[in-house]
Design an enzyme around this catalytic site. Structure first.
Site, PDB file in Angstrom:
ATOM      1  N   ASP A 492       0.807  -1.216   0.000  1.00  0.00           N
ATOM      2  CA  ASP A 492       0.000   0.000   0.000  1.00  0.00           C
ATOM      3  C   ASP A 492       0.847   1.276   0.000  1.00  0.00           C
ATOM      4  O   ASP A 492       0.691   2.134  -0.856  1.00  0.00           O
ATOM      5  CB  ASP A 492      -0.922   0.025   1.223  1.00  0.00           C
ATOM      6  CG  ASP A 492      -2.008  -1.036   1.160  1.00  0.00           C
ATOM      7  OD1 ASP A 492      -1.949  -1.897   0.266  1.00  0.00           O
ATOM      8  OD2 ASP A 492      -2.898  -1.004   2.025  1.00  0.00           O
ATOM      9  N   GLU A 571      -4.768  -5.300  -6.909  1.00  0.00           N
ATOM     10  CA  GLU A 571      -5.567  -6.225  -6.109  1.00  0.00           C
ATOM     11  C   GLU A 571      -7.010  -5.739  -6.102  1.00  0.00           C
ATOM     12  O   GLU A 571      -7.291  -4.618  -5.697  1.00  0.00           O
ATOM     13  CB  GLU A 571      -5.022  -6.349  -4.678  1.00  0.00           C
ATOM     14  CG  GLU A 571      -4.782  -5.036  -3.950  1.00  0.00           C
ATOM     15  CD  GLU A 571      -4.177  -5.226  -2.569  1.00  0.00           C
ATOM     16  OE1 GLU A 571      -4.835  -4.903  -1.572  1.00  0.00           O
ATOM     17  OE2 GLU A 571      -3.021  -5.700  -2.512  1.00  0.00           O
TER      18      GLU A 571
END
Length: 858
Positions: A492, A571
């Protein structure tokens, strides 16, 4: 035979759904289980291959000096057999091997046996709060002049290491799941039996650079504390040979490859030593090796890198090399590098490993207001490909099985995906060797939401950065010569400047030369620049969500949960996956099953530990999936009917996700370049984020993925109602024709169009081949679009869509930034179940279609 997914729907609708989903095809052949290759060097052995003894320090209180003394009694300890990686595994693994918690994955057995953690962080279960001992005995009868080194390939948690009553290192040093620590134990080892004892302290993934599963599963009760990789003993002579590898310099067209060979030669004595270093490169198929040699003199106690440059050794420049390809584009030939060091014609030490010759390039392509720097794109051997894969999850207890990986490879190839993403979980060597042989691409990298993200963990000491450096160097050395590994990235958050500098320096030191990417979100870092990736959604969205290109989050530059098939999504998925009834009965209790079809707000243990039902990041209930299911397909009266409808919903959603990214591959200004389904699999039976279940179950999500990723394929674009053809294989295909038929629910043909004499180049996506005329407006009605793709008259792909004149409508103002869709209007598909077979029979021309083509098997 896969059970029909249409039971409980109208007879005609049932038949067409069944025909669309197909039956369970034979799996594609994959590599079978092979011997474990934990050590690739002569003189390197795996310790504990015959077994380990394991016990909590709450019981084993004698201390390291006593426990590591040969002859110490372990008669009441847990006996543990190492896994296929050669590792003893985790604390729970030790308990399971000794009969604790039979059928651990059924119902809530794991919770009943061991307790439950509900927060990623420090251990909270009393049984696992103390350190645990891992102990093994081994012989080490060194001969005169030999040297020995103990190699600890990381631990999950941190550890004190003891050998023969002597402490080699404390837990302030030995920590990190992907570190490597080497200890000279020449003077410590005894003739005969020696004893190694490792005291592993509880893992805390928010404070240690280790592993966890974030919100993927239930948290393992022991926090995965243990030893995931083999502990090794290197026994060497005066000179030892290690860290051997190949650095490729390939021409852009792969007409030639200049190979540089490097190997580290260490002098294990107190005197200068001279030896002969030999490197041999054997072509695939055991052809004639290329052999080169050079002398080396190494000062006492030093290590020297010996390099064979093509400029000095012309034989290392190969013309017309055998090129490694992803499995859909070509073959997977592997070369073998063997190195050795000798004195007086006697080989002292040698290494062997395989590598593949291929080019990987990555760039940012296109541009938009949402992604001004463009989207991440990849080329393999100069061929641009749309990345289509899933996030890989290891066994929840980190138990490695070579046979299980072989089975999963067969499932992946049968689905037609080309990539797996390893977020945070770097697997044992055999895993990558199998991926090399299978031709499946691997995107490896660090994990989110734990200590690897320094912005939240606060790991900023010199010791912390030393662990990061050790980790990156070890990872780079382990992955560099695997052709399947095509990239490495952060998750992230992009790395801090110092974190990036330390990591890139270590990867460069390891000669890891594949693309490195700064983030899985649309972020950037000082050296790597823009990542060109985005993330999300993770919970239910409708199939037509994936086709959207008109919406981006103006309030979030990272474009997280922005959705739509534009750019590269690292994702994303529509969340819950409902397995077949057979699979459900294998792991869910009667209470679980009752909740599954009657209580969508129940916290299902086989989702995860987050027990809420509202927008945001909480995935422990089926509420979003079930709300969509009931609104779109209508209510259900029992478990069987619920499961059947869920299969259809999962099928249409996974198909749409992959098809949308293929369909928009040529879009401007920002093409779709890749999608990673979150997730491919799970390391335990799961209802959340998987394309196939841990028992190999193939449900609707599996078959939707398989349909979308066929090598030659016809799809119906949900954004503009046109037909697209694509060729995902490695060769041009001609003689193609596609027919599009539109049917009413009663089976009447509403439209019939054909396009023929079509040729598709490899990787070509041909849009707007046909525009079927479909019903619209009121009254609401369900209709079918059937596509038949033929090559020289032979059916090779059949794709059926069930659609409504009342489509799904996303409330984008409330959806952007959320991991699930907020829906203004659900598609009305309820007439599929209310129509009566006597007055709504789909025409025989639709129902009685030829069987699936052989492309079912990749």
């Amino acid at each position: 035979m896969r059970r029909s997914l249409g039971v409980g729907l109208a007879a005609g609708a049932a038949l067409i759904l069944f025909a669309a989903l197909g039956t369970s095809a034979a799996l594609a052949s994959g590599p079978g289980p092979r011997p474990v290759l934990a050590a690739h060097a002569r003189g390197m052995s795996v310790l504990g291959a015959g077994g380990w003894k394991v016990l909590t320090s709450a019981t084993a209180t004698q201390g390291g000096a006593a426990i590591s003394t040969p002859g110490f009694s372990t008669s009441k300890w847990l006996s543990v057999t190492p896994d296929d990686a050669g590792a003893p595994g985790t604390e729970v693994e030790a308990l399971l091997q000794n009969g604790a918690c039979p059928n651990v994955f059924f119902g809530e057995n794991m919770k009943s046996c061991f307790g439950q953690m509900t927060t990623v962080g420090a251990e909270t279960i009393a049984q696992f709060k103390n350190p645990w001992w891992f102990r093994t005995d081994f012989p080490a009868n060194l001969t005169s002049g030999q040297a020995a080194s103990l190699v600890v390939n990381g631990v999950v948690g941190k550890a004190d290491v003891w050998l023969d009553g002597k402490e080699l290192a404390t837990n302030s040093t030995v920590t990190g799941a992907y570190t490597r620590f080497t200890f000279n134990v020449t003077s410590t080892l005894k003739a005969g039996t020696n004893s190694l004892a490792i005291e592993v302290f509880p893992n805390d993934p928010t404070k240690m650079l280790t592993v966890d599963d974030v919100d993927w599963n239930q948290i393992p009760p022991d926090n995965n504390t243990g030893i995931q990789f083999p502990v090794q003993l290197a026994t060497d002579g005066a000179l030892s040979d290690s860290n051997a590898h190949v650095v490729e310099n390939n021409t852009a067209d792969l007409s030639g490859s200049a190979l540089t060979v490097k190997s580290d030669i260490t002098n294990n004595t107190t005197m200068s030593q001279t030896g002969l270093v030999t490197a041999a490169i054997t072509p695939p198929g055991n052809g004639t090796p290329i052999t080169v040699s050079q002398p080396v003199t190494v000062a006492a106690g030093k290590t020297q890198t010996v390099t064979f440059e093509p400029s000095s050794y012309p034989a290392l420049t190969i013309s017309s090399p055998q090129v490694w390809w992803p499995y859909q584009l070509g073959a997977q030939p592997l070369y073998t590098l063997s190195t050795s060091v000798s004195q007086n014609s006697a080989v002292l030490n040698s290494t062997s490993e395989t590598f593949g010759i291929r080019n990987v390039t990555s760039s940012l392509v296109g541009s938009s207001s949402a992604e001004p720097s463009g989207a991440r794109a990849f080329k393999i051997n100069g061929v641009p490909i749309v990345i289509r894969g899933g996030g890989f999850s290891p066994n929840i207890f980190l138990h490695y099985s070579a046979a299980d990986i072989a089975k999963q490879i067969a499932l992946m190839k049968n689905m037609g995906v080309n990539t797996i993403r390893l977020e945070g979980h770097i697997m044992p060597p055999d895993f990558f060797e199998q991926m090399d042989q299978a031709g499946i691409l691997v995107n490896a990298g660090y994990q989110c939401c734990d200590a690897w993200e320094l912005q939240s963990s606060g790991l900023t000491t010199s010791a912390d950065f030393a662990i990061m450096q050790n980790s990156a160097l070890t990872i780079g050395q382990n992955l560099r010569n695997h052709p399947s590994v095509f990239s490495f990235q952060w998750s992230d958050l992009a790395p801090t400047a110092q974190q990036e500098s330390v990591t890139l320096s270590a990867l460069q030191q390891a000669d890891f030369n594949d693309p490195v990417i700064s983030s899985a979100e649309y972020r950037s870092s000082p050296q790597l620049g823009a990542s060109g990736q985005k993330e999300g959604p993770y919970d239910w969205v409708p199939p037509n969500y994936w086709y959207d290109t008109a919406h981006a989050d103006t309030n979030d530059s990272t474009q997280t949960n922005a959705g739509g098939s534009w750019g590269y999504d690292s994702e994303e998925s529509a969340g819950d996956t409902v397995p077949t009834l057979d699979s459900l009965n294998r792991f869910m209790s009667s209470a679980d099953l009752s909740n599954l079809w009657q209580n969508p707000k129940a916290n299902q243990y086989h989702l995860n530990y987050e027990p809420r039902c509202k927008t945001g990041y909480a995935f422990g209930t089926m509420c979003h999936f079930d709300t969509a299911l009931s609104n779109r397909y209508g209510s259900w009266s029992g478990l069987s009917q619920y499961v059947e409808k869920a299969q259809a919903q999962d099928y249409e959603n996974t198909r749409a996700q992959f098809e949308a990214f293929i369909d928009h591959a040529n879009n401007t200004p920002l093409p779709s370049t890749g999608t990673i389904y979150w997730q491919m699999n799970k390391g335990w039976p799961s209802l959340l984020w998987n394309l196939y279940n841990s028992d190999g179950d193939q449900a609707g999500s599996y078959f939707g993925t398989q349909e979308a990723n066929r090598p030659l394929h016809a799809l119906y674009a949900l954004d503009n109602g046109t037909v697209t053809l694509d060729n995902l294989g490695g060769h041009s295909q001609s003689g193609l024709s596609v027919e599009a038929k539109v049917y009413s629910l009663a089976g009447a043909v509403l439209d019939d169009q054909t396009a023929s004499s079509i040729t598709l180049a490899s990787q070509q996506v041909l849009n707007k081949v046909l525009t079927p005329k479909v019903p619209a407006g009121s009254p609401v009605q369900v209709f079918f679009v059937e596509l038949q793709l033929r090559q020289n008259g032979t059916l090779i792909d059949r794709n059926v869509y069930w659609l409504s004149t009342q489509p799904d409508a996303v409330n984008w103002s409330k959806t952007l930034g959320q991991p699930q869709g907020v829906i203004s209007t659900y598609a009305n598909l309820t007439s599929l179940q209310t129509a009566q077979s006597g007055d709504a029979t789909v025409s025989r021309a639709v129902v009685q279609m030829p069987a699936r083509a052989s492309s079912d098997c990749a």
